[in-house]
Design an enzyme around this catalytic site. Structure first.
Site, PDB file in Angstrom:
ATOM      1  N   LYS A   1      36.008   7.989  68.346  1.00 14.63           N
ATOM      2  CA  LYS A   1      36.985   8.171  67.266  1.00 14.63           C
ATOM      3  C   LYS A   1      36.291   8.394  65.934  1.00 14.63           C
ATOM      4  O   LYS A   1      36.676   9.259  65.139  1.00 14.63           O
ATOM      5  CB  LYS A   1      37.880   6.938  67.174  1.00 14.63           C
ATOM      6  CG  LYS A   1      38.835   6.969  65.989  1.00 14.63           C
ATOM      7  CD  LYS A   1      39.375   5.587  65.678  1.00 14.63           C
ATOM      8  CE  LYS A   1      39.242   5.388  64.223  1.00 14.63           C
ATOM      9  NZ  LYS A   1      39.954   4.425  63.525  1.00 14.63           N
ATOM     10  N   ASN A   2      35.248   7.624  65.649  1.00 20.79           N
ATOM     11  CA  ASN A   2      34.574   7.722  64.354  1.00 20.79           C
ATOM     12  C   ASN A   2      33.717   8.976  64.228  1.00 20.79           C
ATOM     13  O   ASN A   2      33.221   9.280  63.144  1.00 20.79           O
ATOM     14  CB  ASN A   2      33.720   6.478  64.105  1.00 20.79           C
ATOM     15  CG  ASN A   2      34.573   5.245  63.866  1.00 20.79           C
ATOM     16  OD1 ASN A   2      35.731   5.343  63.465  1.00 20.79           O
ATOM     17  ND2 ASN A   2      34.013   4.077  64.124  1.00 20.79           N
TER      18      ASN A   2
ATOM     19  N   VAL B   1      29.284  -6.538  55.897  1.00 24.26           N
ATOM     20  CA  VAL B   1      29.672  -5.146  55.642  1.00 24.26           C
ATOM     21  C   VAL B   1      31.020  -5.056  54.941  1.00 24.26           C
ATOM     22  O   VAL B   1      31.167  -4.363  53.932  1.00 24.26           O
ATOM     23  CB  VAL B   1      29.684  -4.338  56.956  1.00 24.26           C
ATOM     24  CG1 VAL B   1      30.138  -2.903  56.706  1.00 24.26           C
ATOM     25  CG2 VAL B   1      28.291  -4.346  57.592  1.00 24.26           C
TER      26      VAL B   1
ATOM     27  N   ARG C   1      36.672  -0.199  47.944  1.00 28.15           N
ATOM     28  CA  ARG C   1      36.149   0.557  49.074  1.00 28.15           C
ATOM     29  C   ARG C   1      35.258   1.654  48.518  1.00 28.15           C
ATOM     30  O   ARG C   1      35.492   2.144  47.415  1.00 28.15           O
ATOM     31  CB  ARG C   1      37.289   1.145  49.919  1.00 28.15           C
ATOM     32  CG  ARG C   1      38.051   0.088  50.674  1.00 28.15           C
ATOM     33  CD  ARG C   1      39.042   0.719  51.633  1.00 28.15           C
ATOM     34  NE  ARG C   1      39.760  -0.305  52.357  1.00 28.15           N
ATOM     35  CZ  ARG C   1      39.352  -0.838  53.498  1.00 28.15           C
ATOM     36  NH1 ARG C   1      38.219  -0.451  54.037  1.00 28.15           N
ATOM     37  NH2 ARG C   1      40.071  -1.750  54.107  1.00 28.15           N
ATOM     38  N   PRO C   2      34.261   2.064  49.271  1.00 27.58           N
ATOM     39  CA  PRO C   2      33.231   2.923  48.677  1.00 27.58           C
ATOM     40  C   PRO C   2      33.612   4.385  48.517  1.00 27.58           C
ATOM     41  O   PRO C   2      32.766   5.249  48.613  1.00 27.58           O
ATOM     42  CB  PRO C   2      32.061   2.751  49.653  1.00 27.58           C
ATOM     43  CG  PRO C   2      32.695   2.434  50.962  1.00 27.58           C
ATOM     44  CD  PRO C   2      33.916   1.637  50.637  1.00 27.58           C
ATOM     45  N   ILE C   3      34.893   4.693  48.259  1.00 31.97           N
ATOM     46  CA  ILE C   3      35.228   6.090  47.984  1.00 31.97           C
ATOM     47  C   ILE C   3      34.614   6.525  46.663  1.00 31.97           C
ATOM     48  O   ILE C   3      34.415   7.713  46.414  1.00 31.97           O
ATOM     49  CB  ILE C   3      36.754   6.317  47.990  1.00 31.97           C
ATOM     50  CG1 ILE C   3      37.058   7.818  47.967  1.00 31.97           C
ATOM     51  CG2 ILE C   3      37.426   5.593  46.843  1.00 31.97           C
ATOM     52  CD1 ILE C   3      38.500   8.169  48.149  1.00 31.97           C
ATOM     53  N   ASP C   4      34.291   5.553  45.800  1.00 35.92           N
ATOM     54  CA  ASP C   4      33.627   5.917  44.544  1.00 35.92           C
ATOM     55  C   ASP C   4      32.285   6.588  44.809  1.00 35.92           C
ATOM     56  O   ASP C   4      31.844   7.440  44.029  1.00 35.92           O
ATOM     57  CB  ASP C   4      33.451   4.692  43.641  1.00 35.92           C
ATOM     58  CG  ASP C   4      32.663   3.576  44.298  1.00 35.92           C
ATOM     59  OD1 ASP C   4      32.764   3.427  45.531  1.00 35.92           O
ATOM     60  OD2 ASP C   4      31.953   2.846  43.579  1.00 35.92           O
TER      61      ASP C   4
ATOM     62  N   CYS D   1      43.577   2.025  49.483  1.00 31.73           N
ATOM     63  CA  CYS D   1      42.193   2.462  49.270  1.00 31.73           C
ATOM     64  C   CYS D   1      41.887   2.489  47.779  1.00 31.73           C
ATOM     65  O   CYS D   1      41.793   3.543  47.167  1.00 31.73           O
ATOM     66  CB  CYS D   1      41.977   3.842  49.886  1.00 31.73           C
ATOM     67  SG  CYS D   1      40.250   4.349  49.920  1.00 31.73           S
TER      68      CYS D   1
END
EC number: 2.5.1.7
Length: 443
Positions: free
Chosen positions: A22-23, A330, A124-127, A119
């Site tokens: 899936k990932n 994590v 979350r690391p979208i930055d 989000c």
């Protein structure tokens, strides 16, 4: 409300075949948007709710997408003019939808994508995705629930250091850099096998990427990419889940197409717990011991122990002799399933970012609610060795990441079924949708 009912006490034996990861499939499907010529054929695509969701996102962007769930093949043609805005109604179901941002920005110099629910930038690391795009010359605007990125002309190659080895950021930047002008270097990149799979797909399309799977990835941008054929790698988290299923029941299960090189940290911990992991032609055999021995686990970015296996290993440690500690580094707030384990009589407590597990818990069947995808699997695993019946609800989480897990466990000897509110045996909604779509295609 649908639920899965498990009756404990049955040893698992037999063979199970893994689905495509899936990932890995979600970024590969998103990357297909970059191909301005030809059609892409993606094989070993898992029949999952998330795959249907990303396919709808791609169709909304004007890509032609056909998914044959029988052959597990997706055909994508994105050679026509695409839309560059993905609205909230299509992205709200899945955070991975943000992966269309890099391909659209690289191909058209503009992309506007709704922020998936929950989000928030910073938490979350979208930055990290956005900082990477900015380093390549894009202007980023975040507001009114959307991320908008623009660049005049082509993106420019850049040297980008990720503050943490984010998988999503590595994928998004790598896709964008494939069409950038000049050389892009991603330092402290994620090393997961799914990163390597995406790079292999992009390279087949005509990209120039080296170093995927290491901490430094180098990309020399090209003018255009073309559609190609690609087979998705096996799902290492599904493999780990069935490894635990065999181990926790004292079973003997052969996992077809499981890859040791993708599972070294999981195998190491299983062997510490007295589980036999044997290489056989085409996969791995897992033999559970008479007595499990506890261990300590610390989740880390790959090649460390995967956070996506934390809850499943917790269920295994409930049945092990001694005291074990699991430390989660994590993700925050990934111990919500602990309270559900307590409902099953687990002797377990949380201390900061660690969980202390006192074995051997005499687990009792109970009604429990899945709090996330992997917790859903972990509760089912605990149910396999509990006294009485375990009823797992909130199955929407499970359907995002496991194909036919109930049928697969039943074929191995588990007493397990999925029922509706009237007790009638049912299949997941995505299976029904798959059958309907194939019937329409046949017509």
């Amino acid at each position: 409300m649908e639920k899965i009912i498990v009756s404990g006490g049955h040893q698992l034996n037999g063979t199970v075949r893994l689905e495509g990861a899936k990932n890995a499939v979600l970024p590969v499907l998103a990357a297909s948007l970059i191909a301005s010529e030809g059609e892409s054929v993606i094989k070993e695509v898992p029949v999952l709710a998330d795959v249907y969701t990303i396919n709808e996102v791609l169709r909304n962007l004007n890509a032609e997408v056909e998914f044959d769930s029988t052959t597990k093949t997706v055909n994508i043609n994105a050679s026509q003019q695409l839309e560059t805005e993905a609205p909230f109604e299509y992205v709200r179901k899945m955070r991975a939808s943000v992966l269309v941002l890099g391909p659209l920005l690289a191909r058209y110099g503009h992309a506007k994508v709704a922020m998936p629910g929950g989000c928030a930038i910073g938490s979350r690391p979208i930055d990290l995705h956005l900082k990477g795009f900015e380093a390549m010359g894009a202007e980023i605007h975040v507001g009114n629930g959307y991320v908008e990125a623009n660049v005049n002309g082509r993106l420019q190659g850049a040297k980008i250091y990720l503050d943490m080895p984010s998988v999503g950021a590595t994928e998004n930047i790598m896709m964008a850099a494939a069409l950038a002008e000049g050389k892009t270097v991603i330092e402290n990149a994620a090393k997961e096998p799914e990163i390597v799979d995406l790079a292999n797909y992009l390279n087949k399309m005509g990209a120039n990427i080296v170093g995927a799977g290491t901490e430094t990835i180098r990309i020399i941008g090209v003018e255009k990419l073309r559609g190609t054929e690609h087979m998705i790698i096996p799902d290492r988290i599904e493999a780990g889940t069935f490894m635990v299923a065999s181990a926790i029941t004292g079973g003997n299960v052969f996992i077809e197409n499981a890859m040791r090189e993708h599972l070294r940290s999981v195998i190491s911990k299983l062997e510490e717990m007295n589980v036999d992991v044997i290489d056989e032609n085409g996969g791995l055999r897992i033999i559970g011991p008479e007595k499990l021995k506890s261990t300590d686990i610390k989740t880390l970015p790959h090649p460390g122990f995967p956070t996506d296996m934390q809850s499943q290993m917790m269920s295994l440690m409930l049945r092990a002799e001694g005291t074990g500690v699991i430390t989660e580094t994590v993700f925050e707030n990934r111990f919500m399933h602990v309270e559900e384990f307590r409902r099953m009589n687990a002797n377990i407590k949380i201390e900061g970012r660690s969980v202390i597990i006192e074995g051997i818990s005499e687990l009792q069947g109970a009604e429990v609610a899945a709090t996330d995808l992997r917790a859903a699997a972990a509760l089912i695993l605990a149910g396999l060795v509990s006294d009485g019946y375990t009823r797992v609800t909130e199955l929407k989480h499970l359907d995002r990441g496991y194909v036919d897990i109930v049928d697969k466990l039943a074929a191995l000897g588990a007493d397990i079924k999925r029922v509706d509110e009237n007790g009638v045996v049912v299949q997941p909604l995505y299976v029904t949708a798959a059958k309907e779509s194939n019937e329409i295609a046949a017509d």
